[in-house]
Motif scaffolding. Sequence first.
Motif, short mmCIF file in Angstrom:
data_model
loop_
_atom_site.label_atom_id
_atom_site.label_comp_id
_atom_site.label_asym_id
_atom_site.label_seq_id
_atom_site.Cartn_x
_atom_site.Cartn_y
_atom_site.Cartn_z
N LYS A 229 0.82 -1.23 0.00
CA LYS A 229 0.00 0.00 0.00
C LYS A 229 0.85 1.27 0.00
CE LYS A 229 -2.23 -1.42 3.71
NZ LYS A 229 -1.87 -2.84 3.77
N SER A 230 2.08 1.19 0.45
CA SER A 230 2.92 2.40 0.57
C SER A 230 3.86 2.49 -0.62
CB SER A 230 3.73 2.37 1.87
OG SER A 230 2.86 2.36 2.99
N SER A 231 3.75 3.59 -1.37
CA SER A 231 4.57 3.76 -2.56
C SER A 231 5.89 4.46 -2.22
CB SER A 231 3.79 4.59 -3.60
OG SER A 231 4.56 4.74 -4.77
N GLN A 232 7.00 3.89 -2.68
CA GLN A 232 8.32 4.49 -2.52
C GLN A 232 8.65 5.20 -3.84
OE1 GLN A 232 9.54 3.91 0.64
NE2 GLN A 232 7.65 2.72 0.89
N GLU A 233 8.86 6.49 -3.79
CA GLU A 233 8.94 7.28 -5.01
C GLU A 233 10.35 7.34 -5.59
OE1 GLU A 233 7.34 11.11 -4.19
OE2 GLU A 233 5.28 10.37 -3.99
N ASN A 234 10.36 7.43 -6.94
CA ASN A 234 11.57 7.74 -7.70
C ASN A 234 12.75 6.82 -7.39
OD1 ASN A 234 10.31 9.90 -8.97
ND2 ASN A 234 10.77 11.26 -7.27
N LYS A 235 12.52 5.53 -7.61
CA LYS A 235 13.59 4.55 -7.45
C LYS A 235 14.18 4.18 -8.80
CE LYS A 235 13.30 4.01 -3.01
NZ LYS A 235 14.38 4.47 -2.16
N GLU A 236 15.51 4.22 -8.89
CA GLU A 236 16.18 3.74 -10.10
C GLU A 236 16.14 2.22 -10.06
OE1 GLU A 236 17.39 5.37 -12.62
OE2 GLU A 236 17.16 7.43 -11.88
N ILE A 237 15.32 1.64 -10.92
CA ILE A 237 15.04 0.20 -10.88
C ILE A 237 15.82 -0.53 -11.96
CG2 ILE A 237 13.26 -1.57 -10.97
CD1 ILE A 237 12.89 0.21 -8.61
N LEU A 238 16.49 -1.60 -11.58
CA LEU A 238 17.10 -2.53 -12.53
C LEU A 238 16.27 -3.81 -12.51
CD1 LEU A 238 19.46 -3.53 -14.36
CD2 LEU A 238 20.59 -4.30 -12.25
N ILE A 239 15.85 -4.28 -13.68
CA ILE A 239 15.02 -5.47 -13.77
C ILE A 239 15.72 -6.50 -14.66
CG2 ILE A 239 12.79 -6.41 -14.51
CD1 ILE A 239 11.56 -3.70 -13.93
N GLU A 240 15.79 -7.73 -14.17
CA GLU A 240 16.40 -8.81 -14.95
C GLU A 240 15.53 -10.06 -14.88
OE1 GLU A 240 20.42 -9.71 -14.09
OE2 GLU A 240 21.20 -7.74 -14.70
N LYS A 241 15.49 -10.79 -15.98
CA LYS A 241 14.70 -12.02 -16.07
C LYS A 241 15.40 -13.16 -15.33
CE LYS A 241 12.90 -15.35 -19.43
NZ LYS A 241 13.65 -16.48 -18.82
N HIS A 242 14.63 -13.99 -14.63
CA HIS A 242 15.17 -15.21 -14.06
C HIS A 242 15.53 -16.18 -15.19
CE1 HIS A 242 12.80 -14.08 -10.25
NE2 HIS A 242 14.08 -13.87 -10.02
N SER B 114 15.36 -19.54 -15.50
CA SER B 114 14.59 -20.74 -15.80
C SER B 114 13.13 -20.50 -16.14
CB SER B 114 14.67 -21.71 -14.60
OG SER B 114 14.13 -21.09 -13.44
N LYS B 115 12.62 -19.26 -15.99
CA LYS B 115 11.19 -19.02 -16.25
C LYS B 115 10.97 -17.55 -16.57
CE LYS B 115 10.57 -18.78 -11.24
NZ LYS B 115 9.94 -19.38 -10.06
N THR B 116 9.75 -17.25 -17.00
CA THR B 116 9.42 -15.88 -17.41
C THR B 116 9.00 -15.05 -16.21
OG1 THR B 116 8.55 -16.92 -19.42
CG2 THR B 116 8.22 -14.57 -19.20
N SER B 117 9.87 -14.98 -15.24
CA SER B 117 9.66 -14.14 -14.07
C SER B 117 10.88 -13.23 -13.94
CB SER B 117 9.47 -14.98 -12.80
OG SER B 117 10.61 -15.79 -12.56
N PHE B 118 10.76 -12.20 -13.09
CA PHE B 118 11.78 -11.17 -13.07
C PHE B 118 12.14 -10.77 -11.64
CE2 PHE B 118 9.43 -10.92 -16.97
CZ PHE B 118 10.38 -10.70 -17.94
N ALA B 119 13.38 -10.35 -11.49
CA ALA B 119 13.86 -9.77 -10.23
C ALA B 119 14.14 -8.30 -10.45
CB ALA B 119 15.12 -10.48 -9.75
N GLY B 120 13.78 -7.49 -9.47
CA GLY B 120 14.07 -6.07 -9.53
C GLY B 120 15.08 -5.72 -8.45
N ALA B 121 15.81 -4.63 -8.67
CA ALA B 121 16.80 -4.18 -7.69
C ALA B 121 16.86 -2.66 -7.69
CB ALA B 121 18.17 -4.77 -7.98
N ASP C 35 16.41 -12.26 -2.74
CA ASP C 35 15.25 -11.49 -2.32
C ASP C 35 14.72 -11.91 -0.94
OD1 ASP C 35 14.34 -13.94 -3.17
OD2 ASP C 35 13.15 -13.16 -4.84
N LEU C 36 15.57 -12.60 -0.17
CA LEU C 36 15.21 -12.99 1.20
C LEU C 36 15.96 -12.10 2.18
CD1 LEU C 36 15.27 -16.90 1.03
CD2 LEU C 36 13.32 -15.37 0.69
N TYR C 37 15.26 -11.62 3.21
CA TYR C 37 15.86 -10.71 4.19
C TYR C 37 15.40 -11.07 5.59
CZ TYR C 37 16.97 -7.85 0.12
OH TYR C 37 17.45 -7.41 -1.09
N SER C 38 16.21 -10.69 6.56
CA SER C 38 15.84 -10.76 7.97
C SER C 38 15.60 -9.34 8.44
CB SER C 38 16.95 -11.43 8.79
OG SER C 38 16.61 -11.44 10.16
#
Length: 299
Positions: A81-94, A96-103, A225-228
């Motif tokens: 629900k909370s939008s974080q504004e103006n992030k420089e996003i890098l997106i790469e495809k996984h 083995s499948k048509t899914s993506f990771a963002g950073a 994408d796992l964090y503590s």
Amino acid sequence: MHNYLRAIGFSEYLTKSRVDTLLNMVIESPYVTQRINSVGEESLIEIRREFGEGFGLMVHGVAKKDQKIEVEYYFPYITGKSSQENKEILIEKHISKTSFAGACDDYRVGVSLVFYLQNAMEYIDSLVHERFKKGPYDVKFSALSTSGTILFPIQKTQVQINNAKKDLRNRQNLMAAAKEGDTEAIETLTLDELDTVSKISRRILKEDVFTIVESTFMPYGVECDLYSVIGEIVNISKQKNDLTDEEVYILTLDCNSLIFDVGINAKDLLGEPRIGRRFKGPIWLQGYVDFEKRRNKNK
């Protein structure tokens, strides 16, 4: 079976046959369907079905000419629900499948945030129609957890709260400067780290670690994408899975001013959540990138 199904109320779905039945239900009675035509007689399809307010299952696959759908992968999600504004996003495809990771870099938590992209079809659509451009995007972070503990808050005066906010802003400015190669900022950050380690070493002899460490956001395990995390609870929503009647907590956390929502099965949460208390546990971080808003900014 997806490890985080239990986080949205499917703790009893432990066999492939039960999960297949669940996926068929999603396919037969979707809430939202998106389709992109691809090569030949096949098209990419994304099907979403909610099982409670703000959480559900996303199914990705291939639709054949005879309308039969071949599931490629699926994942549980909750809607941030909370939008974080103006992030420089890098997106790469996984791979083995048509899914993506963002950073993206986030100076509030001091690490590069790697997340699982929720709206993969919107990203693919922007690539197909050549609308995607590099630059700042708004992103809504959310997360799922399979185990968590509620901690009491740290007692602080208003002066301490104000000083902490000021220190956080200064640190963010220094980290931004250090990223640009400012040697003075790098030296200041290094000295601050050494001073912090010295203070903790003295305090840990007499105090519990969770009275010293107010919040954390650290990589967890070997997956990116796992964090503590440890974060202050600023909002609580208790939902019920429409299908299983299992209760799901959606906790809005403040972790060094990074606001995001965490979904967890009530049976996996130790302690009673209250606003002002803290949540501690491992999370799987997801993100919804607002590609449309970025395009509007460029018009």
